[in-house]
Scaffold this active site. Structure first.
Site, mmCIF file in Angstrom:
data_model
loop_
_atom_site.group_PDB
_atom_site.id
_atom_site.type_symbol
_atom_site.label_atom_id
_atom_site.label_comp_id
_atom_site.label_asym_id
_atom_site.label_seq_id
_atom_site.Cartn_x
_atom_site.Cartn_y
_atom_site.Cartn_z
ATOM 1 N N GLY A 177 -13.829 2.886 14.367
ATOM 2 C CA GLY A 177 -14.999 2.005 14.427
ATOM 3 C C GLY A 177 -14.753 0.756 15.264
ATOM 4 O O GLY A 177 -15.646 0.302 15.991
ATOM 5 N N ASP A 193 -5.886 12.811 15.249
ATOM 6 C CA ASP A 193 -5.960 11.464 15.818
ATOM 7 C C ASP A 193 -7.096 11.400 16.834
ATOM 8 O O ASP A 193 -7.212 12.259 17.711
ATOM 9 C CB ASP A 193 -4.624 11.142 16.496
ATOM 10 C CG ASP A 193 -4.552 9.689 16.937
ATOM 11 O OD1 ASP A 193 -3.768 8.938 16.348
ATOM 12 O OD2 ASP A 193 -5.294 9.322 17.880
ATOM 13 N N PHE A 194 -7.936 10.398 16.693
ATOM 14 C CA PHE A 194 -9.130 10.322 17.525
ATOM 15 C C PHE A 194 -8.818 10.163 19.014
ATOM 16 O O PHE A 194 -9.567 10.633 19.873
ATOM 17 C CB PHE A 194 -10.030 9.174 17.050
ATOM 18 C CG PHE A 194 -11.452 9.608 16.890
ATOM 19 C CD1 PHE A 194 -11.868 10.231 15.730
ATOM 20 C CD2 PHE A 194 -12.374 9.436 17.905
ATOM 21 C CE1 PHE A 194 -13.175 10.671 15.578
ATOM 22 C CE2 PHE A 194 -13.681 9.870 17.769
ATOM 23 C CZ PHE A 194 -14.082 10.485 16.612
ATOM 24 N N ARG A 250 -2.515 -2.028 -3.577
ATOM 25 C CA ARG A 250 -3.720 -1.230 -3.392
ATOM 26 C C ARG A 250 -3.626 -0.023 -4.314
ATOM 27 O O ARG A 250 -2.661 0.745 -4.248
ATOM 28 C CB ARG A 250 -3.829 -0.761 -1.944
ATOM 29 C CG ARG A 250 -5.012 0.147 -1.752
ATOM 30 C CD ARG A 250 -5.083 0.689 -0.343
ATOM 31 N NE ARG A 250 -6.286 1.495 -0.212
ATOM 32 C CZ ARG A 250 -6.354 2.606 0.505
ATOM 33 N NH1 ARG A 250 -5.303 3.058 1.148
ATOM 34 N NH2 ARG A 250 -7.483 3.274 0.578
ATOM 35 N N ARG A 276 -10.138 15.591 6.581
ATOM 36 C CA ARG A 276 -11.075 15.964 5.505
ATOM 37 C C ARG A 276 -12.457 16.156 6.113
ATOM 38 O O ARG A 276 -12.884 15.359 6.942
ATOM 39 C CB ARG A 276 -11.136 14.855 4.450
ATOM 40 C CG ARG A 276 -9.891 14.713 3.622
ATOM 41 C CD ARG A 276 -9.923 13.441 2.783
ATOM 42 N NE ARG A 276 -9.138 12.384 3.386
ATOM 43 C CZ ARG A 276 -9.232 11.093 3.064
ATOM 44 N NH1 ARG A 276 -10.085 10.696 2.145
ATOM 45 N NH2 ARG A 276 -8.478 10.194 3.665
ATOM 46 N N GLY A 281 -9.947 1.889 12.433
ATOM 47 C CA GLY A 281 -9.358 2.326 13.707
ATOM 48 C C GLY A 281 -10.354 2.849 14.727
ATOM 49 O O GLY A 281 -10.391 2.385 15.870
ATOM 50 N N GLY A 323 -11.920 5.203 9.993
ATOM 51 C CA GLY A 323 -10.497 5.262 10.318
ATOM 52 C C GLY A 323 -10.065 6.711 10.219
ATOM 53 O O GLY A 323 -10.851 7.612 10.506
ATOM 54 N N ASN A 324 -8.843 6.942 9.808
ATOM 55 C CA ASN A 324 -8.435 8.319 9.554
ATOM 56 C C ASN A 324 -9.248 8.870 8.385
ATOM 57 O O ASN A 324 -9.786 9.963 8.438
ATOM 58 C CB ASN A 324 -6.932 8.352 9.303
ATOM 59 C CG ASN A 324 -6.395 9.749 9.448
ATOM 60 O OD1 ASN A 324 -6.978 10.565 10.153
ATOM 61 N ND2 ASN A 324 -5.325 10.043 8.743
ATOM 62 N N ASN A 358 0.884 -1.168 0.000
ATOM 63 C CA ASN A 358 0.000 0.000 0.000
ATOM 64 C C ASN A 358 0.924 1.222 0.000
ATOM 65 O O ASN A 358 1.447 1.613 1.043
ATOM 66 C CB ASN A 358 -0.887 -0.036 1.250
ATOM 67 C CG ASN A 358 -1.861 1.124 1.295
ATOM 68 O OD1 ASN A 358 -1.794 2.047 0.487
ATOM 69 N ND2 ASN A 358 -2.757 1.094 2.255
ATOM 70 N N GLU A 410 -7.787 -5.247 4.840
ATOM 71 C CA GLU A 410 -7.651 -4.956 3.411
ATOM 72 C C GLU A 410 -6.504 -5.730 2.796
ATOM 73 O O GLU A 410 -6.572 -6.130 1.632
ATOM 74 C CB GLU A 410 -7.456 -3.440 3.224
ATOM 75 C CG GLU A 410 -8.732 -2.661 3.528
ATOM 76 C CD GLU A 410 -8.502 -1.174 3.739
ATOM 77 O OE1 GLU A 410 -7.998 -0.811 4.819
ATOM 78 O OE2 GLU A 410 -8.826 -0.383 2.852
ATOM 79 N N HIS A 418 -12.532 2.965 -0.333
ATOM 80 C CA HIS A 418 -12.513 1.969 0.756
ATOM 81 C C HIS A 418 -13.297 0.718 0.340
ATOM 82 O O HIS A 418 -13.764 -0.050 1.192
ATOM 83 C CB HIS A 418 -13.153 2.497 2.069
ATOM 84 C CG HIS A 418 -12.406 3.596 2.739
ATOM 85 N ND1 HIS A 418 -13.057 4.627 3.404
ATOM 86 C CD2 HIS A 418 -11.091 3.837 2.879
ATOM 87 C CE1 HIS A 418 -12.163 5.454 3.919
ATOM 88 N NE2 HIS A 418 -10.951 4.997 3.608
ATOM 89 N N LYS A 459 3.204 0.701 3.202
ATOM 90 C CA LYS A 459 2.801 -0.300 4.186
ATOM 91 C C LYS A 459 2.812 -1.636 3.473
ATOM 92 O O LYS A 459 2.347 -1.727 2.339
ATOM 93 C CB LYS A 459 1.355 0.008 4.634
ATOM 94 C CG LYS A 459 1.181 0.168 6.131
ATOM 95 C CD LYS A 459 -0.193 0.717 6.428
ATOM 96 C CE LYS A 459 -1.152 -0.404 6.790
ATOM 97 N NZ LYS A 459 -2.511 0.100 7.093
ATOM 98 N N ASN A 463 -12.415 0.528 17.672
ATOM 99 C CA ASN A 463 -11.839 0.789 19.000
ATOM 100 C C ASN A 463 -12.584 1.784 19.871
ATOM 101 O O ASN A 463 -12.195 1.982 21.016
ATOM 102 C CB ASN A 463 -10.389 1.277 18.844
ATOM 103 C CG ASN A 463 -9.482 0.204 18.280
ATOM 104 O OD1 ASN A 463 -9.345 -0.848 18.881
ATOM 105 N ND2 ASN A 463 -8.909 0.462 17.119
HETATM 106 P P1 AMP Z 1 -7.100 3.711 10.586
HETATM 107 O O1 AMP Z 1 -7.051 4.753 9.505
HETATM 108 O O2 AMP Z 1 -8.109 2.648 10.347
HETATM 109 O O3 AMP Z 1 -5.749 3.156 10.950
HETATM 110 O O4 AMP Z 1 -7.612 4.465 11.915
HETATM 111 C C1 AMP Z 1 -6.880 5.502 12.501
HETATM 112 C C2 AMP Z 1 -7.733 6.196 13.518
HETATM 113 O O5 AMP Z 1 -8.176 5.243 14.517
HETATM 114 C C3 AMP Z 1 -7.004 7.301 14.279
HETATM 115 O O6 AMP Z 1 -7.811 8.450 14.358
HETATM 116 C C4 AMP Z 1 -6.823 6.696 15.656
HETATM 117 O O7 AMP Z 1 -6.788 7.675 16.657
HETATM 118 C C5 AMP Z 1 -8.063 5.843 15.781
HETATM 119 N N1 AMP Z 1 -7.909 4.891 16.865
HETATM 120 C C6 AMP Z 1 -7.003 3.899 16.972
HETATM 121 N N2 AMP Z 1 -7.127 3.278 18.159
HETATM 122 C C7 AMP Z 1 -8.128 3.910 18.824
HETATM 123 C C8 AMP Z 1 -8.751 3.755 20.118
HETATM 124 N N3 AMP Z 1 -8.331 2.805 20.956
HETATM 125 N N4 AMP Z 1 -9.764 4.600 20.432
HETATM 126 C C9 AMP Z 1 -10.179 5.553 19.592
HETATM 127 N N5 AMP Z 1 -9.637 5.748 18.363
HETATM 128 C C10 AMP Z 1 -8.629 4.940 18.001
#
Ligand code: AMP
Length: 400
Positions: free
Chosen positions: A335, A285-286, A94, A244, A333, A213-214, A13, A387, A183, A20, A337
Site C-alpha cells: 500500500g 513477494d509483490f 504484539r 493466503r 508494504g 502488506g504480506n 513481535n 505498529e 491488523h 522483530k 510502495n
Molecule cells: P509488509 O508485510 O507490510 O512488510 O509488506 C510486504 C510486502 O510489501 C511484500 O509483498 C513486498 O514485496 C511489498 N513491497 C515492499 N516494497 C515494495 C515496493 N517498492 N513495491 C511493491 N511492493 C513492495
C-alpha cells in the site's frame, strides 16, 4: 537518547521462527535500536541488530526464542543499552488473537498467560509464538512490566451484523466463532493519523483503510470506530494476500476433503501457505510478482488481477456501508510502495468523488501524504503504518 533511557519501551513481535524488535521512545517515536532474529530453531539462524547507523550481525544456530532474545540483549549491551539496567518502561508484545477476553492492552500475569494459552486454539499459527516471546522476555527481564497489545482489539466493538457469521448460533457460541478482525493496531494507528492529516477530529471522519502488506486487510471506520473489516475468526478471510487467498467458498474445502483426501494439515497448508499471490503465481513477494508480470507471465498477471478485483469488491462494499467517505488510505508494504496498486484499485471511480493525482501518486515520498487532487471530494492518502510505535504508546499509556 541516553538521558531518556528510563522512558524507552522494547517492542517484540514474535513469530514462529522469528522475532522483530524495536527499542523506542513512546513520546517522540525515536528508535534507539531495532533488529530481526530469523530462522530460530534452524542451523542457519541469523540476527541483524541496528543502533543508529551501526549494524551488528550474528550468524549461527539459535535454539529457541529465549536463546535468540539472550543474543539480542548481548548485542544491545555491546551497543550501549544494558536492557536489564536502564529502567525500561515496559516490554510491549504484539499478540495476534485476544479472543473475546482481551480487547485492551493488558499487563501480563500468570493468569493472563494461561488465558492466552487457551486462546491459542483460535490462532494456532500465531499465539503460541507470541506467548513464547512473552515468556522469554519475562524470564530475561523479570522486573520489567510485560504488556500484551492485541491485533484484534480495535475491532472488538464491531456491530453485531458485521461480526456475526450466519451459521448455527449454538455452535458459534460454543466455539467463540465470530469475526474478530486483525491488523487492528495498524488500522487504529493509521485511521488516527488520517484524521490528524486532514486536521479534523477523528470522531468526524468516515474512512476506509487498506492495510496491504504480506498479510492484507481493509477496514471501514466511522468516526474513529470500525464498523467492518475484512478478516474474520482468523486472518484468512477477506483480501488476497501473499500466501493466503482471502475469501473462498467454504465448499471448496469440503470438496477437497472428500475428493482429494486433504486432512486438516493439508487444508491448513493450502490456506495459509499455498494460496493467494503465491498460489496463483509461484511467488509471494509483490516486487517479484511485478517482475514476472513485466516479463509477460500470465499466472502472475492473473494473480494481480484477482488481487485488484477483491480490493475493489471490498471498496464498493465499504463505500455503501459507510454511505459517505472522507478518506481512503493505503498503508503497509504494498500500500505504501505500489503506485500501480493504488491507481488500479481506485480507477474509474470519478463519479464517486474518488480521484488520484498521478504525479502525487508516483512521487517517491516516504511521508504520510495526500495523493488525490486538493479539490477531490474524497481524500486519498498514503500513510506509513507504525505498529511498533502504536504498541509502545499503548504500553506506556497503560502504565501511566
Ligand atoms: P509488509 O508485510 O507490510 O512488510 O509488506 C510486504 C510486502 O510489501 C511484500 O509483498 C513486498 O514485496 C511489498 N513491497 C515492499 N516494497 C515494495 C515496493 N517498492 N513495491 C511493491 N511492493 C513492495
Amino acid at each position: 537518547m541516553s538521558g531518556r533511557t528510563n522512558e524507552l519501551v522494547l517492542v517484540l513481535n514474535s513469530g514462529s521462527s522469528s522475532i522483530k524488535y524495536q527499542l523506542l521512545d513512546p513520546d517522540s517515536g525515536a528508535v534507539a535500536a531495532s533488529g530481526l532474529v530469523e530462522r530460530i530453531g534452524e542451523e542457519n539462524g541469523a540476527i541483524e541488530h541496528q543502533t543508529g547507523d551501526r549494524v551488528v550481525e550474528h550468524e549461527g544456530p539459535i535454539a529457541d526464542h529465549k536463546a535468540g532474545l539472550q543474543l539480542v540483549f548481548e548485542m544491545f549491551a555491546d551497543t550501549g543499552y544494558d536492557l536489564a539496567g536502564i529502567g525500561l518502561r515496559a516490554v510491549g508484545h504484539r499478540v495476534v488473537h485476544g479472543g473475546e477476553v482481551f480487547y485492551r492492552p493488558t499487563v501480563v500475569t500468570d493468569e493472563v498467560l494461561t488465558a492466552l494459552t487457551e486462546l491459542s486454539v483460535l490462532a494456532p499459527l500465531h499465539n503460541p509464538a507470541n506467548i513464547t516471546g512473552i515468556e522469554s522476555a519475562r524470564e530475561l527481564l523479570p522486573g520489567v512490566p510485560q504488556v500484551a497489545v492485541f491485533d484484534t482489539a480495535f475491532f472488538h466493538g464491531l456491530p453485531a451484523a458485521a461480526k456475526t457469521y450466519a451459521i448455527d448460533a449454538e455452535v458459534a457460541a460454543a466455539h467463540g466463532i465470530r469475526r474478530y478482525g486483525f491488523h487492528g493496531t495498524s488500522h487504529e494507528y493509521v485511521s488516527g493519523q488520517v484524521a490528524a492529516l486532514l486536521e479534523r477530529d477523528p470522531g468526524e471522519v468516515d474512512q476506509i483503510v487498506f492495510h496491504l502488506g504480506n498479510g492484507a486487510s481493509a477496514s471501514a471506520v466511522r468516526g474513529g470506530r470500525p464498523i467492518d473489516t475484512t478478516m474474520g475468526l482468523t486472518p484468512l478471510e477477506g483480501l488476497v494476500m501473499g500466501t493466503r487467498g482471502g475469501d473462498i467458498d467454504p465448499g471448496i474445502l469440503l470438496h477437497l476433503m472428500r475428493s482429494a483426501g486433504l486432512d486438516v494439515d493439508g487444508v491448513d497448508r493450502l490456506l495459509n501457505r499455498n494460496s493467494g499471490i503465491k498460489g496463483l503465481s509461484g511467488v509471494n513477494d509483490f516486487r517479484e510478482l511485478q517482475r514476472l508480470i513485466d516479463a509477460g507471465d500470465a499466472g502472475a498477471q492473473l494473480a494481480y488481477d484477482v488481487y485488484i478485483h477483491r480490493l475493489r469488491r471490498y471498496l464498493g462494499a465499504y463505500l455503501v456501508e459507510l454511505g459517505r467517505v472522507d478518506a481512503i488510505t493505503f498503508t503497509a508494504g504494498v500500500g505504501e510502495n505500489s503506485p500501480k496498486v493504488r491507481a488500479d484499485a481506485l480507477a474509474g471511480l470519478e463519479r464517486f468523488g474518488i480521484r488520484i493525482d498521478p504525479v502525487r501518486n508516483n512521487a517517491k515520498d516516504r511521508a504520510a501524504r495526500r495523493i488525490s487532487p486538493d479539490d477531490a471530494e474524497v481524500a486519498v492518502l498514503v500513510v506509513p503504518t507504525n505498529e511498533e510505535l502504536a504498541i509502545a504508546r499503548a504500553a506506556d499509556q497503560l502504565l501511566s
